[in-house]
Design an enzyme around this catalytic site. Structure first.
Site, PDB file in Angstrom:
ATOM      1  CG  ASN A   1      30.242   2.654  28.983  1.00 20.84           C
ATOM      2  OD1 ASN A   1      29.157   2.067  29.036  1.00 20.84           O
ATOM      3  ND2 ASN A   1      31.397   2.020  29.060  1.00 20.84           N
TER       4      ASN A   1
ATOM      5  NE  ARG B   1      31.021  -0.899  25.938  1.00 18.88           N
ATOM      6  CZ  ARG B   1      30.979  -1.772  26.918  1.00 18.88           C
ATOM      7  NH1 ARG B   1      30.738  -1.380  28.149  1.00 18.88           N
ATOM      8  NH2 ARG B   1      31.218  -3.034  26.692  1.00 18.88           N
TER       9      ARG B   1
ATOM     10  CG  HIS C   1      36.118  -7.117  24.376  1.00 21.20           C
ATOM     11  ND1 HIS C   1      36.577  -8.322  24.853  1.00 21.20           N
ATOM     12  CD2 HIS C   1      35.762  -6.415  25.460  1.00 21.20           C
ATOM     13  CE1 HIS C   1      36.475  -8.349  26.168  1.00 21.20           C
ATOM     14  NE2 HIS C   1      35.977  -7.202  26.568  1.00 21.20           N
TER      15      HIS C   1
ATOM     16  CG  HIS D   1      40.258  -6.848  25.005  1.00 20.11           C
ATOM     17  ND1 HIS D   1      40.103  -5.495  24.781  1.00 20.11           N
ATOM     18  CD2 HIS D   1      39.789  -7.050  26.258  1.00 20.11           C
ATOM     19  CE1 HIS D   1      39.574  -4.921  25.836  1.00 20.11           C
ATOM     20  NE2 HIS D   1      39.366  -5.850  26.755  1.00 20.11           N
ATOM     21  CG  LEU D   2      44.649 -11.617  26.785  1.00 18.49           C
ATOM     22  CD1 LEU D   2      45.970 -12.343  27.049  1.00 18.49           C
ATOM     23  CD2 LEU D   2      43.548 -12.631  26.484  1.00 18.49           C
ATOM     24  N   GLY D   3      41.636  -8.834  29.571  1.00 17.97           N
ATOM     25  CA  GLY D   3      41.392  -7.952  30.732  1.00 17.97           C
ATOM     26  C   GLY D   3      40.565  -8.719  31.735  1.00 17.97           C
TER      27      GLY D   3
ATOM     28  NE  ARG E   1      31.620 -12.158  31.430  1.00 17.70           N
ATOM     29  CZ  ARG E   1      32.081 -11.070  30.813  1.00 17.70           C
ATOM     30  NH1 ARG E   1      33.045 -11.159  29.923  1.00 17.70           N
ATOM     31  NH2 ARG E   1      31.558  -9.895  31.071  1.00 17.70           N
TER      32      ARG E   1
ATOM     33  NE  ARG F   1      46.684  -5.880  39.298  1.00 18.74           N
ATOM     34  CZ  ARG F   1      46.013  -4.766  39.050  1.00 18.74           C
ATOM     35  NH1 ARG F   1      46.668  -3.630  38.941  1.00 18.74           N
ATOM     36  NH2 ARG F   1      44.701  -4.758  38.941  1.00 18.74           N
TER      37      ARG F   1
ATOM     38  CG  ASN G   1      49.595  -3.496  32.681  1.00 17.20           C
ATOM     39  OD1 ASN G   1      50.388  -2.567  32.554  1.00 17.20           O
ATOM     40  ND2 ASN G   1      48.289  -3.333  32.605  1.00 17.20           N
TER      41      ASN G   1
ATOM     42  CD  GLU H   1      37.161  -1.152  25.186  1.00 14.94           C
ATOM     43  OE1 GLU H   1      36.110  -1.741  24.919  1.00 14.94           O
ATOM     44  OE2 GLU H   1      37.821  -1.393  26.216  1.00 14.94           O
TER      45      GLU H   1
HETATM   46  P1  ADP Z   1      38.182  -4.474  32.030  1.00 15.23           P
HETATM   47  O1  ADP Z   1      37.874  -5.693  31.221  1.00 15.23           O
HETATM   48  O2  ADP Z   1      37.384  -4.345  33.281  1.00 15.23           O
HETATM   49  O3  ADP Z   1      38.268  -3.200  31.214  1.00 15.23           O
HETATM   50  P2  ADP Z   1      41.060  -4.250  32.234  1.00 15.23           P
HETATM   51  O4  ADP Z   1      41.350  -4.323  30.799  1.00 15.23           O
HETATM   52  O5  ADP Z   1      41.312  -2.964  32.937  1.00 15.23           O
HETATM   53  O6  ADP Z   1      39.615  -4.765  32.576  1.00 15.23           O
HETATM   54  O7  ADP Z   1      41.893  -5.400  32.957  1.00 15.23           O
HETATM   55  C1  ADP Z   1      41.816  -5.580  34.346  1.00 15.23           C
HETATM   56  C2  ADP Z   1      42.650  -6.766  34.730  1.00 15.23           C
HETATM   57  O8  ADP Z   1      43.981  -6.595  34.245  1.00 15.23           O
HETATM   58  C3  ADP Z   1      42.818  -6.935  36.236  1.00 15.23           C
HETATM   59  O9  ADP Z   1      41.785  -7.663  36.792  1.00 15.23           O
HETATM   60  C4  ADP Z   1      44.131  -7.684  36.328  1.00 15.23           C
HETATM   61  O10 ADP Z   1      43.862  -9.067  36.286  1.00 15.23           O
HETATM   62  C5  ADP Z   1      44.862  -7.295  35.091  1.00 15.23           C
HETATM   63  N1  ADP Z   1      46.045  -6.462  35.368  1.00 15.23           N
HETATM   64  C6  ADP Z   1      46.124  -5.133  35.497  1.00 15.23           C
HETATM   65  N2  ADP Z   1      47.391  -4.749  35.770  1.00 15.23           N
HETATM   66  C7  ADP Z   1      48.133  -5.879  35.793  1.00 15.23           C
HETATM   67  C8  ADP Z   1      49.499  -6.176  36.012  1.00 15.23           C
HETATM   68  N3  ADP Z   1      50.389  -5.218  36.266  1.00 15.23           N
HETATM   69  N4  ADP Z   1      49.891  -7.472  35.960  1.00 15.23           N
HETATM   70  C9  ADP Z   1      48.999  -8.449  35.711  1.00 15.23           C
HETATM   71  N5  ADP Z   1      47.689  -8.235  35.497  1.00 15.23           N
HETATM   72  C10 ADP Z   1      47.266  -6.974  35.537  1.00 15.23           C
END
Ligand code: ADP
Length: 401
Positions: free
Chosen positions: A7, A91, A180, A208-210, A241, A285, A335, A385
């Site tokens: 990637n 990727r 995604h 998918h919440l990151g 965003r 967090r 998480n 992924e």
């Molecule tokens: P990316 O989109 O960069 O791959 P990830 O899927 O790794 O991101 O998600 C990162 C985000 O997940 C962090 O910015 C944080 O907001 C959230 N996160 C990670 N661990 C926790 C946790 N234990 N509790 C709440 N949010 C978390």
């Protein structure tokens, strides 16, 4: 099959060496600051602890040579020879309208990735550099491109088109593509495995919440609609965003603050979302810590984020007609039990009954978090992924043989 998953970003090269038969990660690493003076290379090979070194790499080809050297030489080697690498999976962010599936890389595929570069100017060119570097250093290896957008090519036109004058679609290919895809497809497959039902029979909503977030409506294993659009900016509130907003807002801000399109893009992509609204951080967090201390804007941010997710879940329930499971994945989805509890609150009448205790104790593992008798399921399914890219690579090669 041993697959090297690559990637590449504009100044980075991330890799994992995966044995697909066992899903084992034999080695992984990241080279950063490529072409910016001394590059930083961190890697974990085999069972050994993580190593960080400074290296000289002017470009992705040099970085790749360094990585391959480390994979085969003492003391960090995990392979006796590079011959053991059976294929390379890349990727690639944007497949445009050219790719409905992952593709064996040929000269034509390279041209198409180049052509789609206009739609993803920050991503496709470095992805391509990675492909060209591998061609140069490992000319005999089969390479496969796995696109973030391909999974969503099954969207019907009514979900992929914007109501703009049609000529902008014809001239510039402006439509919704979604992103995604690798993650949504992976968690959908895992969900089917977990439920012991064929994916073809399932209707799912995958969340998918990151840092970047998207929600997808999946019918029979195919994407029917997804929250990201022409770019990853559309959809739910994300780390930095904004997600969807009234487009007139950005015209108004640009005029009032005398901003160029580039500044506006920066504002929407890097300074908005959880970070912009809370004024604290992009990281959930830290938002939770602030909520506990009584920070009212942190609380509002959490509520706005959850509201944006619930709107998509509701819309996709209507679109799919029947939903077998809502699935949470990625950093927040895997998480953050508070976000999950808020997202699934008051949905009993729609058939989703959350088991609050199970939800609270589930973190980063595959689990059902709805009650035993809940008519529709709520699941947490960790995404992977890289593994999906390795598997797609293997499947493409098996089909071609
Ligand atoms: P990316 O989109 O960069 O791959 P990830 O899927 O790794 O991101 O998600 C990162 C985000 O997940 C962090 O910015 C944080 O907001 C959230 N996160 C990670 N661990 C926790 C946790 N234990 N509790 C709440 N949010 C978390």
């Amino acid at each position: 099959m041993k697959v090297l998953v690559v990637n590449c970003g504009s100044s980075s090269l991330k890799y994992q060496l995966i044995e697909t038969t066992t899903s084992a990660v034999l080695a992984k690493g990241l080279v950063e600051r490529i072409g910016l003076g001394e590059a930083e290379y961190s890697f974990t090979h085999g069972e050994r602890p993580k190593v960080k070194v400074g290296i000289q790499s002017k470009n992705h080809t040099e970085a790749l040579r360094e990585v391959l050297g480390k994979l085969v030489s003492e003391p960090y080697g995990v392979l006796s020879s590079l011959e053991e690498i059976e294929a390379i999976g890349h990727r690639v962010v944007h497949g445009g309208e050219s790719f409905y599936h992952s593709a064996l890389i040929t000269d034509e595929v390279i041209k198409a990735i180049e052509a789609n570069g206009e739609l993803a100017p920050l991503h496709n060119p470095p992805n391509l550099q990675g492909i060209l570097a591998c061609r140069e250093v490992l000319p005999n290896k089969k390479q496969v491109a796995v696109f973030d957008t391909a999974f969503h090519q099954s969207m019907p036109e009514y979900s992929s088109m914007y109501a703009l004058p049609y000529e902008y679609y014809e001239k510039y290919k402006i439509r919704r593509y979604g992103f995604h895809g690798t993650s949504h497809r992976y968690v959908a497959m895992k969900t089917a495995e977990f439920l012991g039902k064929p994916l073809e029979n399932l209707h799912l909503i995958t969340c998918h919440l990151g840092n970047g977030s998207s929600i997808t409506a999946i019918a029979g294993g195919k994407s029917r609609d997804t929250s990201m659009g022409f770019t990853p900016l559309e959809g739910v509130v994300m780390g930095t965003r904004s997600g969807s907003l009234d487009p007139a807002v950005l015209l108004y801000i640009m005029e009032k603050e005398n901003l160029t399109p580039r500044h506006m893009s920066d504002l929407l992509n890097k300074k908005s979302g959880i970070l912009g609204l809370s004024g604290i951080s992009h990281d959930m967090r830290e938002i939770h810590d602030a909520v506990e201390k009584g920070h009212s804007r942190a609380k509002l941010t959490l509520e706005v984020l959850v509201h944006s997710v619930r709107k998509y879940i509701g819309a996709y329930m209507v679109e799919l007609g029947r939903v077998d499971a809502v699935v949470f994945t990625a950093g927040i989805g895997e998480n953050d039990w508070v976000v999950r509890e808020m997202c699934m609150a008051r949905m009993e009448n729609w058939g989703f009954v959350l088991d609050k205790e199970k939800n609270r104790t589930t973190r980063g593992t595959l689990a059902e978090i709805s009650t035993f008798s809940s008519p529709s399921k709520i699941l947490v399914v960790p995404t992977n992924e890289e593994l999906m890219i390795a598997l797609e690579t293997q499947w493409v090669l098996e089909e071609k043989e």
